[in-house]
Design an enzyme around this catalytic site. Structure first.
Site: not given
Ligand code: PEP
Length: 253
Positions: A12-14, A101, A103, A171, A177, A215, A236-237
């Site tokens: 997920n590049w957001k 998600h 967010e 999640e 994050g 994470s 994500g990141g």
């Molecule tokens: C996400 O937002 O879907 C996610 C898992 O982010 P991160 O891996 O950065 O925690």
């Protein structure tokens, strides 16, 4: 019970990147697949909507990388300024879309009924819906994580969901994050609860993939991906670094 499910790693590049970084990331991923593939998992990347057309060009004729959107509207078309329909994602070459998600739930006030409707729109258009659920830190600290996530699954599961068109992503909001992750036992407890809910609702609930997200990094991926009923990861990141993302893909059992 789900040992035979092929793992799925979704990035997920957001709201990150540019045309240049999209091209660079996908070029690097293609090179990894060419040099050390095939991957031990299905791979999905979810760039921001404005970069999907370029990502589709960059992954055209590449077997092993599929595309996903980060959200879709509940409606098929109409007066919804700024939104993207599931059919538009299909038209761009997407096979998946993330819905619900945390967010989106937090920033756009999306509740589980909306998430369910988005998932249904996605399925109707021919996409696989990656339905996100997860508790806040307050809910976990209050001992309510299992109940909260179970209720979210019940309320967010799209009508018509089955193992071919739906993925659940657990999640925990507090792990996204932050660099913090639940223990393997905590992840296993929630995934077992999600599996039980799926078994109660769907004939093929044993085959609906359940991803962990929050994470996930190269350093913790192997341990997380070996937890029972963890069928992959939503990343994500770390998905913004082609080397880290590939390393996570390579950590699949
Ligand atoms: C996400 O937002 O879907 C996610 C898992 O982010 P991160 O891996 O950065 O925690």
């Amino acid at each position: 019970m789900t040992e035979s499910l092929r793992p799925l790693i979704a990035g997920n590049w957001k709201m990150n990147g540019s045309r240049a970084t999209t091209r660079d990331l996908l070029t690097a991923l293609r090179a990894s697949l060419r040099d050390s593939g095939p991957a031990p998992c299905d791979i999905v990347v979810c760039p921001p909507a404005p970069h999907l057309a370029l990502a589709a060009m960059e992954t055209e004729a590449v077997s092993g990388i599929q595309l996903g959107g980060q959200d879709c509207h509940t409606a098929t078309s109409g007066a919804h300024t700024g939104d993207v329909s599931a059919a538009m994602l299909v038209d761009l070459g997407c096979a998946y879309v993330i819905v619900g998600h945390s967010e989106r739930r937090a920033d756009h006030g999306e509740d589980s009924a909306t998430v369910k409707a988005k998932g249904q729109a996605a399925i109707a258009a021919g996409l696989t819906a990656i339905v996100c659920v997860g508790e806040t830190l307050g809910e976990r600290d209050a001992g309510r994580a299992v109940d909260v996530v179970g209720a979210q699954v019940e309320a967010s599961l799209p009508g018509g969901a089955n193992a071919g068109n739906t993925v659940i992503a657990y999640e925990p909001v507090w792990a996204i994050g932050t660099g913090r992750t639940p223990t393997g036992a905590e992840i296993g407890e929630i995934h077992a609860c999600v599996r039980a809910r799926l078994l109660g609702r769907l004939e093929d609930g044993d085959r609906v993939p359940i991803l962990y997200g929050g994470s996930v990094k190269p350093e913790n991926a192997a341990a997380i991906l070996s937890v029972p009923d963890v069928n992959g990861a939503l990343v994500g990141g770390a998905s913004l670094d082609a080397g880290d993302f590939w390393s996570i893909c390579q950590s699949c059992p």
